[in-house]
Structures are given as structure tokens and as C-alpha cells.
Design a protein around this motif. Structure first.
Motif, PDB file in Angstrom:
ATOM      1  N   THR A 145       0.805  -1.213   0.000  1.00  0.00           N
ATOM      2  CA  THR A 145       0.000   0.000   0.000  1.00  0.00           C
ATOM      3  C   THR A 145       0.843   1.270   0.000  1.00  0.00           C
ATOM      4  OG1 THR A 145      -0.134   0.274   2.403  1.00  0.00           O
ATOM      5  CG2 THR A 145      -1.718  -1.238   1.370  1.00  0.00           C
ATOM      6  N   GLU A 146       0.174   2.360  -0.307  1.00  0.00           N
ATOM      7  CA  GLU A 146       0.854   3.660  -0.345  1.00  0.00           C
ATOM      8  C   GLU A 146       1.444   4.012   1.017  1.00  0.00           C
ATOM      9  OE1 GLU A 146      -0.204   8.362  -1.325  1.00  0.00           O
ATOM     10  OE2 GLU A 146      -1.618   6.765  -1.864  1.00  0.00           O
ATOM     11  N   TYR A 186      -1.993   0.823   7.404  1.00  0.00           N
ATOM     12  CA  TYR A 186      -1.555  -0.452   6.826  1.00  0.00           C
ATOM     13  C   TYR A 186      -1.713  -1.595   7.830  1.00  0.00           C
ATOM     14  CZ  TYR A 186       1.713  -4.023   5.146  1.00  0.00           C
ATOM     15  OH  TYR A 186       2.293  -5.210   4.765  1.00  0.00           O
ATOM     16  N   GLU A 200      -9.570  -2.958   3.297  1.00  0.00           N
ATOM     17  CA  GLU A 200      -8.191  -2.742   2.856  1.00  0.00           C
ATOM     18  C   GLU A 200      -7.285  -3.844   3.379  1.00  0.00           C
ATOM     19  OE1 GLU A 200      -4.609   0.343   3.810  1.00  0.00           O
ATOM     20  OE2 GLU A 200      -6.389   1.221   2.855  1.00  0.00           O
ATOM     21  N   GLU A 226      -7.551  -6.850   1.149  1.00  0.00           N
ATOM     22  CA  GLU A 226      -6.816  -6.617  -0.101  1.00  0.00           C
ATOM     23  C   GLU A 226      -5.315  -6.754   0.109  1.00  0.00           C
ATOM     24  OE1 GLU A 226      -7.620  -3.114  -2.331  1.00  0.00           O
ATOM     25  OE2 GLU A 226      -9.783  -3.324  -2.202  1.00  0.00           O
ATOM     26  N   THR A 227      -4.827  -6.182   1.203  1.00  0.00           N
ATOM     27  CA  THR A 227      -3.389  -6.249   1.478  1.00  0.00           C
ATOM     28  C   THR A 227      -2.959  -7.677   1.764  1.00  0.00           C
ATOM     29  OG1 THR A 227      -3.458  -3.991   2.353  1.00  0.00           O
ATOM     30  CG2 THR A 227      -1.536  -5.316   2.902  1.00  0.00           C
TER      31      THR A 227
END
Length: 249
Positions: free
Chosen positions: A156-157, A169, A228, A231-232
């Protein structure tokens, strides 16, 4: 069927050698992750990756994946000012990895992948050195190094920014796996805090407080979501599956 190596009986472990086993060693550290996330965040993420990779490869015709008991203690000097930091030395960590993998190799379990999610420099350095020591002994041990540029680019960013300790994160990953361990009310009230941890470490800073992380977090935990995190985990699992396949090539 359980993916846990330690759930096997001794005869079952012996029979496992007749296949193509790859054993995963989850590694982390018990340390503070802000006022909202559990001390066990890093081992939890490593274990979550291992479970998902083992599930994904459950029907693989070539490789059989088993998960070793986690090595949950690591080098935790940066968080030592906070309650709950339980650290071991880099020498101890390195010795544990070398001795565990050497013991397994002596029994014919020569394919091990170390899966780590604690990124304190001395901790990472100990793992890299342990893998080299094992290689010098003729034991080829995999290490999924998430700090390598190619791996970082797939995450992730916030992770790429280096401002990601107990932030969006990591908190998202815990929400995806163990949401009951996150104090979501506290999480939602935490302001975003930008700290360039790699730069601070490179400058010789050796503690969270010295970095300005007075609550043992940086990043944006209030923005974390379970979606998220899922997804990670998909990205992390894909990286781990690739590392597993590298062990059987």
C-alpha cells in the motif's frame, strides 16, 4: 486438514518428507502498536499470511505447505519505552532461526521460508544474517523480505511511505483477521502522524518517542478498514506463494 506442522504426529511428520514439504516460519515481535492495536500485531500478520498461503496451496499437486509454531519474540528496542515491549537480542533471534532450520534440515525438512512482519533494523539484519549463515552451511532457507523494492512496490501507499507503524496499513490487516483486538473508538480519534521511519532510523534514531511517536504509532490508523486489510493480505499472500514456489524450483 490442519496446516500446522505441530499438529502432526511423529509418524505423520516422517511421512511428510516423502512429499515436497515447504515449512513456513512466522516471525514477529511483541511490542506496542499505538493505543488501539494489539501487542501481537506483527506475529498476527505473519500468521495470517501463512494460513492464507497454505489454504491457497492446499490442493497443489507438487508442494505441501505446513506452518511451524511462530517465533513471536524479536528485537524491540524502538518500543522499549512503552509497556508490553518484550524483546530479545539480535544474537538470540539469529541463533534461534539458525538452530530451528538446522534441526529441521537434519531431519530432511530442507525447505523453510521465514515470514517476517517486524521491520526494526537490528531484527531484519539478524534474519538476513541467519539466512546467510544457513546458506554457508548448505541449507537454502527462503526469506520473504518485504523491505526489498520489488515487494514494497506491491503493497500500500502508506507502507511505501515508511510512515506505517500501527497506522492504516497494519491496523487494516488486524481488522481483517482479528477485529475484536482493535479498540476502534480509540482508533477513530487518532490524528494522522507523518514520521519517515526509514529516514529516522538511517539518521541513528533508536526509539519511537525520539521519532515523535509519543503514542507508539505513525501513519493514519483512523483510516484503517477491514476491506483494505483483506486486499493487502491478498498481496502479501501472493508474495509468499511465490517465495514458496521458489523453494521447490
Amino acid at each position: 486438514m490442519s496446516h500446522r506442522f505441530a499438529d502432526l504426529t511423529s509418524p505423520q511428520a516422517a511421512a511428510l518428507r516423502e512429499r515436497t514439504p515447504v515449512l513456513l516460519l512466522p516471525v514477529g515481535a511483541v511490542e506496542p502498536h499505538g493505543p488501539h492495536a494489539p501487542l501481537d500485531t506483527d506475529p498476527l500478520i505473519s500468521a495470517g499470511m501463512c494460513q492464507r498461503a497454505a489454504d491457497r496451496l492446499a490442493d497443489d499437486p507438487v508442494v505441501t505447505v505446513k506452518i511451524l509454531p511462530a517465533l513471536s519474540y524479536g528485537v524491540t528496542e524502538f518500543g522499549s519505552a512503552f509497556a508490553g515491549a518484550v524483546g530479545i537480542s539480535a544474537t538470540t533471534l539469529g541463533s534461534l532461526v539458525v538452530e530451528i532450520c538446522s534441526s529441521l534440515a537434519a531431519q530432511g525438512f530442507t525447505r523453510v521460508v521465514v515470514v517476517n512482519n517486524h521491520f526494526e533494523p537490528a531484527h531484519v539484519g539478524a534474519l538476513r544474517a541467519a539466512v546467510k549463515t544457513l546458506a554457508d552451511k548448505g541449507i537454502r532457507t527462503g526469506y520473504l523480505d518485504l523491505l526489498r523494492r520489488a515487494a514494497v512496490a506491491r503493497l500500500t501507499e502508506e507502507f511505501q511511505s515508511g510512515s506505517c507503524h500501527a497506522g492504516r496499513y497494519e491496523t487494516s490487516l488486524v481488522l481483517a483477521d482479528r477485529p475484536e483486538l482493535v479498540d476502534t473508538d480509540t482508533m477513530a480519534a487518532l490524528p494522522a502522524l507523518r514520521v519517515d521511519m526509514p529516514a529516522a532510523m538511517g539518521a541513528g534514531t533508536t526509539g519511537f518517542v525520539e521519532m515523535g511517536m509519543v503514542d507508539a504509532y505513525c501513519g493514519a490508523p483512523a483510516e484503517a478498514t477491514a476491506a483494505e486489510g483483506r486486499e493487502t493480505f491478498e498481496s502479501l499472500t501472493a508474495l509468499l506463494v511465490e517465495a514458496i514456489h521458489d523453494q521447490v524450483r
